[in-house]
Design an enzyme around this catalytic site. Structure first.
Site, PDB file in Angstrom:
ATOM      1  N   THR A  47       0.813  -1.210   0.000  1.00 29.76           N
ATOM      2  CA  THR A  47       0.000   0.000   0.000  1.00 29.76           C
ATOM      3  C   THR A  47       0.846   1.259   0.000  1.00 29.76           C
ATOM      4  O   THR A  47       0.384   2.330  -0.406  1.00 29.76           O
ATOM      5  CB  THR A  47      -0.943  -0.004   1.217  1.00 29.76           C
ATOM      6  OG1 THR A  47      -1.629  -1.255   1.270  1.00 29.76           O
ATOM      7  CG2 THR A  47      -1.969   1.112   1.153  1.00 29.76           C
ATOM      8  N   TYR A 135       4.577 -12.934   4.252  1.00 27.33           N
ATOM      9  CA  TYR A 135       3.553 -12.250   3.464  1.00 27.33           C
ATOM     10  C   TYR A 135       3.224 -13.148   2.281  1.00 27.33           C
ATOM     11  O   TYR A 135       3.997 -13.230   1.322  1.00 27.33           O
ATOM     12  CB  TYR A 135       4.099 -10.896   3.021  1.00 27.33           C
ATOM     13  CG  TYR A 135       3.127  -9.954   2.342  1.00 27.33           C
ATOM     14  CD1 TYR A 135       1.763 -10.219   2.256  1.00 27.33           C
ATOM     15  CD2 TYR A 135       3.588  -8.766   1.779  1.00 27.33           C
ATOM     16  CE1 TYR A 135       0.898  -9.334   1.638  1.00 27.33           C
ATOM     17  CE2 TYR A 135       2.732  -7.871   1.165  1.00 27.33           C
ATOM     18  CZ  TYR A 135       1.391  -8.159   1.091  1.00 27.33           C
ATOM     19  OH  TYR A 135       0.530  -7.281   0.469  1.00 27.33           O
ATOM     20  N   LYS A 163       0.921 -12.589   7.214  1.00 22.12           N
ATOM     21  CA  LYS A 163      -0.150 -11.817   6.585  1.00 22.12           C
ATOM     22  C   LYS A 163      -0.709 -12.710   5.488  1.00 22.12           C
ATOM     23  O   LYS A 163      -0.050 -12.991   4.489  1.00 22.12           O
ATOM     24  CB  LYS A 163       0.363 -10.496   6.005  1.00 22.12           C
ATOM     25  CG  LYS A 163      -0.749  -9.680   5.341  1.00 22.12           C
ATOM     26  CD  LYS A 163      -0.249  -8.375   4.754  1.00 22.12           C
ATOM     27  CE  LYS A 163      -1.400  -7.611   4.104  1.00 22.12           C
ATOM     28  NZ  LYS A 163      -0.954  -6.351   3.455  1.00 22.12           N
ATOM     29  N   ILE A 203      -3.843  -7.036   8.886  1.00 21.67           N
ATOM     30  CA  ILE A 203      -3.122  -5.902   8.300  1.00 21.67           C
ATOM     31  C   ILE A 203      -4.021  -5.422   7.173  1.00 21.67           C
ATOM     32  O   ILE A 203      -4.087  -6.043   6.109  1.00 21.67           O
ATOM     33  CB  ILE A 203      -1.734  -6.304   7.789  1.00 21.67           C
ATOM     34  CG1 ILE A 203      -0.872  -6.813   8.953  1.00 21.67           C
ATOM     35  CG2 ILE A 203      -1.048  -5.123   7.104  1.00 21.67           C
ATOM     36  CD1 ILE A 203       0.512  -7.302   8.530  1.00 21.67           C
TER      37      ILE A 203
END
Length: 287
Positions: A47, A135, A163, A203
């Site tokens: 992001t 991730y 995540k 998250i």
């Protein structure tokens, strides 16, 4: 050992009209999220558009984030790439900073084998003095971290959380039942079921908007107030769907711009949210 429970916000990187990083706006965002009670923030995650920032800009964004967080709000930093040597060197440099952890994705584009993925994460975790958050986001990396690989990596003492963006309910539940990794929803619409199954939190890029409601959702579910949590989640679903309807982080930046918090600018090749979505978000946030 860090605690990766709760709602974490993967921060956008605000830009000013001349295209430079807007550090003042970044500080304001962090202050707002600290007041909302989030568990922590992530700098330079997907992001945050790290691929559009040069090395000096990335270091400056991280420095501003750590300074604005002031030690009271934990900070995770994103580490991604497919050059193992340069990633290891970066991890070694990050050891000097007061970080809650490193968010590390599988190597993108090159599509290594599962053995290669395991070796990659092990090498970086060995080099890190900070906890590692895996991730798993195959939509961006082109490769999924399979469950057997995740369970093997969970044995590493510095690999402590994940995540989870793989989109597999079976994988999510298997990791929660295994119990060695804190499981954080990475797909925002999965916050409710992940936390209800025993996950640690999320998250969540969508939590840039109305962060206090996401915090309330997490707290209600963990306190066993299922009816309250369900009502909060159902009310957030239209926002989540709007903010994930176009490429991240354009919708989030458009919503923040509609609130007057930052400009909605992104760096090429990313473009601003469509006019239709910007109008939809304006109406939603005015309610």
């Amino acid at each position: 050992m860090s605690n990766f429970s709760g709602i974490w916000i993967p921060l956008v990187t605000p830009f000013s009209a001349d295209g430079a990083v807007d550090h003042a706006a970044l500080r304001r965002l962090i202050g707002l999220y600290a007041e909302a009670g989030v568990a922590g923030v992530v700098a330079l995650g997907t992001t945050g558009e790290p691929s559009s920032l040069d090395a000096a800009e990335q270091e400056a964004v991280l420095a501003t984030t750590l300074d604005a967080a002031g030690g009271a709000l934990p900070v995770i930093v994103g580490v991604s790439g497919n050059n193992a040597r340069s990633m290891r060197e970066r991890v070694l440099r990050l050891n000097a900073l007061p970080l809650a952890g490193l968010l590390i994705s599988a190597p993108y584009y090159v599509r290594p084998s599962q053995a290669g993925i395991a070796d990659h994460f092990t090498m970086l975790a060995d080099a890190s003095e900070h906890p590692v958050v895996l991730y798993d986001i195959p939509a961006r990396t082109g490769i999924r971290i399979e469950l057997d690989t995740l369970l093997a990596l969970a044995a590493h003492p510095r690999i402590q959380a994940i995540k989870d963006c793989a989109g597999s309910l079976d994988t999510t539940l298997s990791l929660i039942l295994d119990g060695r990794l804190q499981v954080l929803a990475g797909d925002d619409v999965r916050i409710f079921d992940t936390v209800c199954m025993g996950g640690s939190g999320a998250i969540a890029a969508s939590a840039h908007i109305w962060p206090e409601r996401f915090v309330a959702l997490d707290r209600a579910l963990k306190a066993g107030r299922l009816d309250e949590g369900r009502a909060l989640f159902h009310a957030l679903v239209p926002l989540i769907r709007a903010l994930t309807s176009e490429s991240n982080p354009a919708p989030v930046k458009a919503a923040l711009a509609a609130q007057g918090v930052i400009s909605g600018d992104l760096r090429a090749p990313m473009t601003q949210a469509s006019e239709t979505l910007r109008a939809r978000l304006q109406n939603m946030l005015a309610m």
